[in-house]
Design a protein around this motif. Sequence first.
Motif, PDB file in Angstrom:
ATOM      1  N   ASP A  51     -62.181 -27.678 -41.559  1.00 21.83           N
ATOM      2  CA  ASP A  51     -63.307 -28.546 -41.856  1.00 21.83           C
ATOM      3  C   ASP A  51     -62.957 -29.913 -41.243  1.00 21.83           C
ATOM      4  O   ASP A  51     -61.796 -30.154 -40.898  1.00 21.83           O
ATOM      5  CB  ASP A  51     -63.395 -28.625 -43.394  1.00 21.83           C
ATOM      6  CG  ASP A  51     -64.429 -29.594 -43.889  1.00 21.83           C
ATOM      7  OD1 ASP A  51     -65.458 -29.765 -43.218  1.00 21.83           O
ATOM      8  OD2 ASP A  51     -64.205 -30.174 -44.980  1.00 21.83           O
ATOM      9  N   ASP A  58     -66.504 -25.250 -48.812  1.00 18.43           N
ATOM     10  CA  ASP A  58     -65.356 -24.608 -48.159  1.00 18.43           C
ATOM     11  C   ASP A  58     -64.762 -23.464 -48.979  1.00 18.43           C
ATOM     12  O   ASP A  58     -63.961 -22.678 -48.457  1.00 18.43           O
ATOM     13  CB  ASP A  58     -64.250 -25.649 -47.897  1.00 18.43           C
ATOM     14  CG  ASP A  58     -64.743 -26.797 -47.054  1.00 18.43           C
ATOM     15  OD1 ASP A  58     -65.150 -26.538 -45.907  1.00 18.43           O
ATOM     16  OD2 ASP A  58     -64.753 -27.945 -47.538  1.00 18.43           O
ATOM     17  N   ASP A  95     -64.765 -33.508 -42.190  1.00 19.28           N
ATOM     18  CA  ASP A  95     -64.815 -34.618 -43.156  1.00 19.28           C
ATOM     19  C   ASP A  95     -63.965 -34.310 -44.385  1.00 19.28           C
ATOM     20  O   ASP A  95     -64.133 -33.278 -45.027  1.00 19.28           O
ATOM     21  CB  ASP A  95     -66.271 -34.887 -43.570  1.00 19.28           C
ATOM     22  CG  ASP A  95     -67.093 -35.401 -42.408  1.00 19.28           C
ATOM     23  OD1 ASP A  95     -66.841 -36.529 -41.967  1.00 19.28           O
ATOM     24  OD2 ASP A  95     -67.952 -34.654 -41.912  1.00 19.28           O
ATOM     25  N   GLY A  96     -63.048 -35.191 -44.692  1.00 22.32           N
ATOM     26  CA  GLY A  96     -62.182 -34.997 -45.858  1.00 22.32           C
ATOM     27  C   GLY A  96     -60.919 -34.210 -45.560  1.00 22.32           C
ATOM     28  O   GLY A  96     -60.061 -34.067 -46.427  1.00 22.32           O
ATOM     29  N   ASP A 120     -61.971 -29.238 -47.937  1.00 19.37           N
ATOM     30  CA  ASP A 120     -61.747 -30.170 -49.058  1.00 19.37           C
ATOM     31  C   ASP A 120     -62.824 -30.152 -50.127  1.00 19.37           C
ATOM     32  O   ASP A 120     -62.701 -30.876 -51.116  1.00 19.37           O
ATOM     33  CB  ASP A 120     -61.639 -31.604 -48.531  1.00 19.37           C
ATOM     34  CG  ASP A 120     -63.001 -32.137 -48.112  1.00 19.37           C
ATOM     35  OD1 ASP A 120     -63.700 -31.435 -47.354  1.00 19.37           O
ATOM     36  OD2 ASP A 120     -63.387 -33.221 -48.575  1.00 19.37           O
TER      37      ASP A 120
HETATM   38 MG   LIG Z   1     -65.231 -31.655 -45.980  1.00 21.88          MG
END
Ligand SMILES: [Mg+2]
Length: 177
Positions: free
Chosen positions: A25, A122, A27-28, A118
């Motif tokens: 992933d 996910d 973002d994060g 995150d």
């Molecule tokens: Mg994310």
Amino acid sequence: MTAKNLTQQESFDIKAKRIRMILSDVDGVLTDGTIAIDHQGNESKRFSTADGYGIRLWFQAGYSFGLITGRRSECVLHRAKDLGINMVRLGTFAKREAVEEIANEQHLSLEQIAYIGDDLPDLPAIEAVGLGVTVPDAPEELKNAADYITKRCGGYGAVRDLINILLTLNNSVFVLK
Ligand SMILES: [Mg+2]
């Protein structure tokens, strides 16, 4: 030795040694989850150079790396290009399906894939793959499902942490040529 007799560490090592591809992933995970938007609406993100170097080491060791993200950000494409990542899925919220598609395309089994994410979208992907990974500040559901929780947070070397572990287990060379 039966599966029952394996310690947690032994069963982690067995899973980790099968991994040939990391899907991440964005973002994060590769960022700290914040998004900067200027007055014209342009988006920017901050990426860790430690992750970048780790991804280069991972490629050099002969493995694959791809990105699956729900957002459609031009800056992700720039970062991917920088690092030579050509497996990139933008605007993809069905992450598990994306993981399965990529596995098929790359002729890999799900056991050979590690997925790191995150947040809740996910979770199905973390549960589906051979090695599910998340970050320290993820929701409890992800931490319970994951085989490994990175020591570093997203945007601060979480992916490098995962890569270090996998390369060490596979006795891969750590120095970028
Ligand atoms: Mg994310």
